[in-house]
Design a protein around this motif. Sequence first.
Motif, PDB file in Angstrom:
ATOM      1  N   SER A   6       0.828  -1.188   0.000  1.00  0.00           N
ATOM      2  CA  SER A   6       0.000   0.000   0.000  1.00  0.00           C
ATOM      3  C   SER A   6       0.861   1.235   0.000  1.00  0.00           C
ATOM      4  O   SER A   6       1.915   1.287   0.620  1.00  0.00           O
ATOM      5  CB  SER A   6      -0.910   0.009   1.222  1.00  0.00           C
ATOM      6  OG  SER A   6      -0.154  -0.102   2.383  1.00  0.00           O
ATOM      7  N   GLU A 122      -8.784   3.345  -0.137  1.00  0.00           N
ATOM      8  CA  GLU A 122      -7.367   3.269   0.217  1.00  0.00           C
ATOM      9  C   GLU A 122      -7.187   2.642   1.600  1.00  0.00           C
ATOM     10  O   GLU A 122      -6.206   1.933   1.861  1.00  0.00           O
ATOM     11  CB  GLU A 122      -6.702   4.656   0.142  1.00  0.00           C
ATOM     12  CG  GLU A 122      -6.897   5.591   1.326  1.00  0.00           C
ATOM     13  CD  GLU A 122      -8.277   6.255   1.378  1.00  0.00           C
ATOM     14  OE1 GLU A 122      -8.532   7.002   2.342  1.00  0.00           O
ATOM     15  OE2 GLU A 122      -9.088   6.026   0.454  1.00  0.00           O
ATOM     16  N   GLU A 126      -5.394  -1.185   2.583  1.00  0.00           N
ATOM     17  CA  GLU A 126      -4.426  -1.404   3.655  1.00  0.00           C
ATOM     18  C   GLU A 126      -4.931  -2.455   4.639  1.00  0.00           C
ATOM     19  O   GLU A 126      -4.159  -3.282   5.133  1.00  0.00           O
ATOM     20  CB  GLU A 126      -4.119  -0.093   4.368  1.00  0.00           C
ATOM     21  CG  GLU A 126      -3.305   0.878   3.533  1.00  0.00           C
ATOM     22  CD  GLU A 126      -3.077   2.201   4.240  1.00  0.00           C
ATOM     23  OE1 GLU A 126      -3.302   2.264   5.460  1.00  0.00           O
ATOM     24  OE2 GLU A 126      -2.685   3.166   3.566  1.00  0.00           O
ATOM     25  N   CYS A 147     -13.560  -2.976  -3.202  1.00  0.00           N
ATOM     26  CA  CYS A 147     -12.923  -1.758  -3.725  1.00  0.00           C
ATOM     27  C   CYS A 147     -13.392  -1.523  -5.156  1.00  0.00           C
ATOM     28  O   CYS A 147     -13.163  -2.367  -6.033  1.00  0.00           O
ATOM     29  CB  CYS A 147     -11.407  -1.885  -3.685  1.00  0.00           C
ATOM     30  SG  CYS A 147     -10.729  -1.986  -2.011  1.00  0.00           S
ATOM     31  N   SER A 151      -9.069   4.567  -8.837  1.00  0.00           N
ATOM     32  CA  SER A 151      -7.735   4.738  -8.257  1.00  0.00           C
ATOM     33  C   SER A 151      -7.262   3.493  -7.505  1.00  0.00           C
ATOM     34  O   SER A 151      -6.066   3.286  -7.334  1.00  0.00           O
ATOM     35  CB  SER A 151      -7.718   5.949  -7.317  1.00  0.00           C
ATOM     36  OG  SER A 151      -8.641   5.768  -6.253  1.00  0.00           O
ATOM     37  N   SER A 152      -8.206   2.673  -7.052  1.00  0.00           N
ATOM     38  CA  SER A 152      -7.832   1.489  -6.273  1.00  0.00           C
ATOM     39  C   SER A 152      -7.767   0.229  -7.128  1.00  0.00           C
ATOM     40  O   SER A 152      -7.376  -0.825  -6.636  1.00  0.00           O
ATOM     41  CB  SER A 152      -8.848   1.263  -5.148  1.00  0.00           C
ATOM     42  OG  SER A 152     -10.097   0.821  -5.676  1.00  0.00           O
TER      43      SER A 152
END
Length: 258
Positions: A6, A122, A126, A147, A151-152
């Motif tokens: 991450s 995000e 993690e 998710c 962006s992920s």
Amino acid sequence: MKPALSAVPSAASANHDPVTGAGDSIREALQLRANGRLREALEALACPDEFSTDFYILRGDLQLELGQFKEAAGSYFTVTASAPDNVYAQRNLGLCLHRLGRWEPAAEALQQVLKFDPHRDEVRLELGDCLLHLKRTEEALSCFDQCWSDSSRRRAVFGRAVALQQLRRFDEAEANYERLLTLDPKAEEALSNLVSMSMEVFDLSRVQQYSRRLLDLNPKSTDALRQFAALQALDKDYQDAEALLRRLLEIQPDDVVA
């Protein structure tokens, strides 16, 4: 097999503003920080006059920016102990504990964040990484499946592939690694995991295929060289195997190859 990794966001990413109710030491620290004098700013916060959430959050932010993850975790924990609903402190506490490899308490802090703000991919990434390290693989897979943001996407696909590999659902894992390679043809970790997974199921044609792709991407890949050497030895081509091992040891002189 490498678990999902991450990125480390900026300590200021949650836009916490410690100016409200700031005392003299906080104002001094903020001014020093604005001038890029982080260590002096931290020294200005050495001794709190009384408990202040802003004081400990700012101190944690400075420690985090300076890479003092253990100390920053202590500062953020001071806040969360009295205010467990402080999402900013919980999030950065989880970040610090993740960086320290303290997977269980990191997971607990990140779960607290998601309880108050369930749409932060995000944080979920993690958390999934922590759960992989804790061998809570089904839970990790669920995290990555939840998710959805663009962006992920890359990290979620990689995390899902790693979780499926740990669960020995190899066909699904391979499909996800290949999907990641479509998104990012230079995803060396995906190819490295495909090499090790193919060797785990003793599919030598795939070991050779993925090792070649990995060497095309990175001619100094120790994973690919090691597996190619093993393949050559299995084919009783000991001369080529020895040459590959010499090349490997030139890259990693201290590497021990069984």
